[in-house]
Design a protein around this motif. Structure first.
Motif, mmCIF file in Angstrom:
data_model
loop_
_atom_site.group_PDB
_atom_site.id
_atom_site.type_symbol
_atom_site.label_atom_id
_atom_site.label_comp_id
_atom_site.label_asym_id
_atom_site.label_seq_id
_atom_site.Cartn_x
_atom_site.Cartn_y
_atom_site.Cartn_z
ATOM 1 N N ASP A 1 48.555 48.763 36.229
ATOM 2 C CA ASP A 1 48.440 48.758 34.764
ATOM 3 C C ASP A 1 48.818 47.390 34.206
ATOM 4 N N GLY A 2 49.821 46.753 34.828
ATOM 5 C CA GLY A 2 50.211 45.418 34.376
ATOM 6 C C GLY A 2 49.095 44.412 34.558
ATOM 7 N N VAL A 3 48.365 44.512 35.654
ATOM 8 C CA VAL A 3 47.231 43.621 35.888
ATOM 9 C C VAL A 3 46.146 43.881 34.856
ATOM 10 N N ARG A 4 45.899 45.149 34.568
ATOM 11 C CA ARG A 4 44.869 45.490 33.574
ATOM 12 C C ARG A 4 45.245 44.926 32.208
ATOM 13 N N GLN A 5 46.529 44.983 31.884
ATOM 14 C CA GLN A 5 46.969 44.473 30.585
ATOM 15 C C GLN A 5 46.735 42.970 30.479
ATOM 16 N N VAL A 6 47.047 42.237 31.564
ATOM 17 C CA VAL A 6 46.824 40.791 31.536
ATOM 18 C C VAL A 6 45.329 40.488 31.419
ATOM 19 N N LEU A 7 44.521 41.208 32.164
ATOM 20 C CA LEU A 7 43.076 40.984 32.099
ATOM 21 C C LEU A 7 42.549 41.251 30.698
ATOM 22 N N THR A 8 43.000 42.341 30.096
ATOM 23 C CA THR A 8 42.546 42.674 28.744
ATOM 24 C C THR A 8 42.996 41.616 27.744
ATOM 25 N N ALA A 9 44.219 41.146 27.886
ATOM 26 C CA ALA A 9 44.717 40.106 26.980
ATOM 27 C C ALA A 9 43.903 38.827 27.087
ATOM 28 N N GLY A 10 43.363 38.562 28.273
ATOM 29 C CA GLY A 10 42.556 37.366 28.455
ATOM 30 C C GLY A 10 41.085 37.581 28.207
ATOM 31 N N GLY A 11 40.699 38.795 27.783
ATOM 32 C CA GLY A 11 39.298 39.059 27.485
ATOM 33 C C GLY A 11 38.469 39.386 28.707
ATOM 34 N N ALA A 12 39.129 39.707 29.809
ATOM 35 C CA ALA A 12 38.407 40.055 31.029
ATOM 36 C C ALA A 12 38.374 41.578 31.176
ATOM 37 N N PRO A 13 37.354 42.101 31.842
ATOM 38 C CA PRO A 13 37.281 43.557 32.006
ATOM 39 C C PRO A 13 38.388 44.061 32.930
ATOM 40 N N GLU A 14 39.043 45.135 32.515
ATOM 41 C CA GLU A 14 40.134 45.658 33.326
ATOM 42 C C GLU A 14 39.639 46.235 34.646
ATOM 43 N N THR A 15 38.323 46.435 34.764
ATOM 44 C CA THR A 15 37.772 46.931 36.028
ATOM 45 C C THR A 15 37.938 45.914 37.162
ATOM 46 N N LEU A 16 38.274 44.680 36.810
ATOM 47 C CA LEU A 16 38.511 43.659 37.833
ATOM 48 C C LEU A 16 39.877 43.809 38.500
ATOM 49 N N ALA A 17 40.707 44.717 38.007
ATOM 50 C CA ALA A 17 42.094 44.801 38.466
ATOM 51 C C ALA A 17 42.193 44.975 39.975
ATOM 52 N N GLY A 18 41.369 45.851 40.537
ATOM 53 C CA GLY A 18 41.432 46.078 41.977
ATOM 54 C C GLY A 18 41.128 44.825 42.771
ATOM 55 N N GLN A 19 40.080 44.084 42.359
ATOM 56 C CA GLN A 19 39.736 42.846 43.047
ATOM 57 C C GLN A 19 40.835 41.804 42.908
ATOM 58 N N VAL A 20 41.409 41.720 41.733
ATOM 59 C CA VAL A 20 42.468 40.742 41.490
ATOM 60 C C VAL A 20 43.662 41.024 42.395
ATOM 61 N N VAL A 21 44.057 42.278 42.484
ATOM 62 C CA VAL A 21 45.188 42.646 43.346
ATOM 63 C C VAL A 21 44.841 42.353 44.802
ATOM 64 N N GLY A 22 43.598 42.637 45.209
ATOM 65 C CA GLY A 22 43.199 42.369 46.582
ATOM 66 C C GLY A 22 43.297 40.906 46.940
ATOM 67 N N VAL A 23 43.080 40.014 45.962
ATOM 68 C CA VAL A 23 43.111 38.578 46.218
ATOM 69 C C VAL A 23 44.500 37.991 46.009
ATOM 70 N N LEU A 24 45.177 38.400 44.932
ATOM 71 C CA LEU A 24 46.440 37.762 44.548
ATOM 72 C C LEU A 24 47.673 38.552 44.965
ATOM 73 N N GLY A 25 47.490 39.794 45.382
ATOM 74 C CA GLY A 25 48.629 40.555 45.882
ATOM 75 C C GLY A 25 49.369 41.326 44.811
ATOM 76 N N GLU A 26 50.543 41.838 45.188
ATOM 77 C CA GLU A 26 51.297 42.728 44.325
ATOM 78 C C GLU A 26 51.770 42.044 43.046
#
Length: 777
Positions: free
Chosen positions: A166-191
């Motif tokens: 949820d924290g990743v989704r919040q950052v993505l939303t704040a930056g105007g990015a789709p929260e659906t990217l959260a899984g990919q972001v975690v896979g690349v950048l980690g916890e």
């Protein structure tokens, strides 16, 4: 081949890289209108053809708009109120001076990089003067050393709590990015992805498919006035993104000047400072490589020292650079443990492999001739008995002269290359069968399941795929020390080996194992970075046997001519080769469907489900998407009730980067999409369907490499004319066993590509790493 191509352009017979393409139609997975959405489903690996698909946009990109380097860079506007320029650091100034001085020849690289060489692994065995000495020292940089190791399969995505996601989704939303990217972001950048993005929004560029302008928009939204084009974090991220993009195009390294220019086109005000920062971070390594000038040698200076040899500076991601060094060390180890004589230069009247021509994709194996090894020494195989295997008797019993030559070469060397077409595949197989008869543990491995099927049909029921061999699912397994339990390994379709897979394979072989790299030098290079087979042949570090067994029939005659740069008219009394001229895209699609659904089944006797359509790219009016839509409507209409698929649909399933497995949809349930892949049942989980499965009546040439069908229909639309290469044409035209139809809309671009454009170049280091021991001997 034209030399003014962008080295960073993703290799595709159709056009620019997917990262450069405009967003695909919204119905495709991975699309979004957000500034940080993946630029294209191909680039983002969501349609089975990107890094999560076939691992390669290099031949399978889209014919869309031009590269971003040619468009105004949005980053120039990022945070206009922030200072992006400023004075450069002393370190950046030093790097800039070093790079320019070395490239101009004013000073040798060694005068700038005087520290100890790091990040290199010594060969696993003593290296003789004749075969392999330690490779040249790498120019050091402010980057940590690392042991060269073979690439490993991608790790599973790290576990993260629902709260963390949820924290990743919040950052993505704040930056105007789709929260659906959260899984990919975690896979690349980690916890700690959320915190990482807050501290450095440009880390979003590490997510496959995200473009610089999208990351800039994301950063502007999060940082506000602190965001500027000269931000150090932005420069570091862009260096990594450019090198990853280059890897998609097949490069393992890039020249410093190329990176500097590319950074400038991305509005980085101080490219040298960005390079220095990336080097200091440790994820980018710097190397020096001597510039080769044919026919010249270093001349002695008046004081007795040798004249400095001009060098170029190369930069690469540690992942690929270290895999390449690991591979070079491993090949040297195999050479040294049995001994070898390097492939000799061609002399008058001899038929010796033209290694340089093969490396450039410019000569066919039948034209080049052959170079074999020397007399067979006493066998040192771990499985050998007290009496050495009688290799000469095995060679005398070989089914063809070329097979006998290969057996003698393998008897004398731990590493041998073998070049030839489809008919020549019987020769490495004859070697494997002969080695087994001598009591050795021998195995033949192909790139694809279809390649394995063809080996089985030739008489080896124990043939495996490279992937199955490495995973342990096929083949003899591993010994107590983790090495493959083999004395002889013949790898067919070797041009499809990328540098990471090759490094992993060679590291799995114990001292004394004999390795044969066999393949057709005319086909496209690997889906991943590197050009392993071509570099090994060009290095002349081992015997290079070129088959004299030609491919029979009109298709074989046509393809053999293409391999040496000649597009000839062949006699095809049985309609083995048919040319269908078309005027425009609409006619090309119509005639393709007509050929597959009606003409080929009626005239040739090959049903539609055994005919493969091959086209240069996925996008455009005659790309795989358009053709698959038209072919599905004609051959298996349906609503697409299983995520766009219906039972009976032909699909291209990409279980891992660089591997495409043809299949047919059977059904779907809660477990996923059920496929029949050449008799094997496969279940693709719902969350992976969008990224690994696409309709497969039409595929690209890179997807088709390593697989053959009874009939092939190759579509050459007019908008691909400027990007065709001889290797692309050679690969596509050689996919049909009994019949080839060419839907021809490129006019004179076809013979011009065959005659003048062998292949799209790649910048790699393997050839120089293997050549160095010979020059020092």
């Amino acid at each position: 081949m034209s030399t003014d191509r962008d080295p960073l352009a993703v290799e595709d017979a159709s056009a620019p890289s997917p990262e450069e393409a405009a967003p695909a139609e919204p119905s495709e997975p991975g699309d979004a209108a957000s500034p940080a959405a993946p630029a294209d489903d191909t680039a983002a690996g969501t349609d089975g053809d990107g890094r999560e698909g076939d691992g390669r946009e290099a031949e399978d990109g889209e014919r869309e708009e031009g590269p971003p380097a040619e468009r105004p860079a949005p980053a120039a506007e990022a945070g206009a109120g922030a200072s992006g320029g400023g004075s450069r650091s002393a370190a950046a100034e030093a790097l800039a001076a070093a790079v320019r001085a070395v490239e101009s020849g004013e000073r040798p690289a060694a005068s700038f990089f005087t520290g100890p060489s790091g990040g290199r692994r010594a060969p696993a065995a003593p290296v003789p003067q004749s075969g392999a000495a330690p490779r040249p020292e790498r120019a050091t940089a402010p980057a940590p050393t690392a042991a060269a190791a073979p690439a490993t399969p991608p790790r599973p995505a790290p576990h993260i709590s629902a709260e963390g996601l949820d924290g990743v989704r919040q950052v993505l939303t704040a930056g105007g990015a789709p929260e659906t990217l959260a899984g990919q972001v975690v896979g690349v950048l980690g916890e700690q992805a959320a915190e990482a993005l807050r501290d450095d929004p440009w880390q979003l560029l590490a997510v496959p498919g995200v473009r610089p302008e999208q990351a800039d928009g994301f950063a502007r939204a999060l940082l506000g006035p602190e965001c500027g084009p000269g931000d150090e974090r932005r420069g570091q991220a862009l260096v990594g993104w450019l090198l990853e993009r280059a890897a998609l195009a097949g490069h393992t390294v890039l020249e410093a000047s190329v990176l500097r220019t590319a950074l400038g086109k991305q509005s980085v005000p101080e490219p040298d400072e960005a390079l220095q920062s990336a080097l200091a971070e440790g994820s980018v390594l710097v190397f020096q490589e001597a510039l080769e000038t044919p026919g010249t040698a270093a001349r002695p200076e008046p004081d007795g020292s040798e004249e400095e040899v001009p060098v170029r500076l190369l930069l690469g991601l540690d992942r690929y650079a270290m895999a390449e060094e690991s591979l070079a060390d491993g090949l040297a180890r195999l050479i040294s443990t049995l001994g070898t004589e390097p492939a000799p230069a061609a002399a008058a009247g001899e038929t010796v492999t033209d290694a340089e021509a093969v490396a450039d994709g410019g000569e066919d194996g039948q034209e080049a001739g052959a170079a074999s090894g020397t007399e067979a020494p006493t066998d040192s195989s771990p499985a050998a008995s007290d009496a050495a295997p009688d290799w000469e008797a095995a060679a005398a019993a070989a089914p063809s002269p070329s097979a006998a030559e290969l057996i003698r070469a393998v008897a004398a060397s731990g590493l041998v290359t073998h070049s030839g077409g489809e008919a020549a595949r019987a020769e490495p197989l004859a070697l494997v069968l002969a080695a087994r008869a001598l009591g050795l543990r021998a195995c033949a491995a192909a790139h694809t399941e279809d390649g394995k099927r063809r080996l089985v049909a030739l008489g080896d029921p124990d043939a495996v795929t490279v992937t199955g061999l490495l995973s342990g699912q096929e083949g003899p397994g591993r010994d107590a020390e983790g090495a493959l339990a083999l004395d002889v390994l013949a790898v067919l379709d070797a041009p499809q080996l990328d540098v990471e897979t090759a490094a992993m394979l060679v590291e799995s072989l114990t001292d004394g194992t004999r390795l044969v790299l066999s393949g057709d030098p005319g086909v496209l290079w690997s889906a991943g970075p590197g050009r392993v087979f071509a570099d090994v042949v060009a290095a002349r570090a081992c015997p290079a046997v070129v088959s004299r067994t030609p491919d029979a029939g009109p298709i074989g005659e046509l393809v053999s001519g293409i391999g040496i740069g000649e597009l000839t008219t062949v006699d095809a009394p049985g309609k083995e080769v048919v040319i269908v001229p078309v005027r425009d895209a609409g006619e090309a699609v119509h005639r393709t469907v007509q050929l597959v659904a009606d003409s080929v089944p009626r005239a040739i006797g090959v049903p539609a489900d055994h005919t493969q359509v091959i086209t240069p790219g996925h996008g455009g009016a005659v790309g795989t998407r358009a053709l698959n839509t038209a072919l599905k409507e004609r051959l298996n209409p349906g609503p697409g009730r299983f995520g766009g698929f219906d039972p009976g649909d032909r699909v291209a399933y990409v279980p891992a980067p660089g591997r495409m497995v043809p299949g047919t949809v059977v059904s779907a349930d809660a477990a996923g999409l059920r496929l029949d892949c050449a008799g094997s049942s496969v279940v693709v989980p719902p969350e992976r369907v969008g990224g690994t499965v696409r309709h497969g009546w039409a595929v690209t040439a890179h997807q088709a490499a390593g697989t053959r069908w009874p009939a092939a229909v190759v579509v050459l639309p007019g908008d691909a004319a400027q990007e065709l290469t001889r290797s692309w044409i050679y690969t596509a035209f050689s996919r049909g066993e009994r019949h080839l139809s060419v839907v021809h809309g490129v006019d004179q671009a076809l013979p011009r590509a065959v005659a003048e454009i062998p292949a799209k170049e790649r910048t790699t280091r393997l050839r120089s790493l293997l050549r160095a021991p010979q020059s020092e001997a």
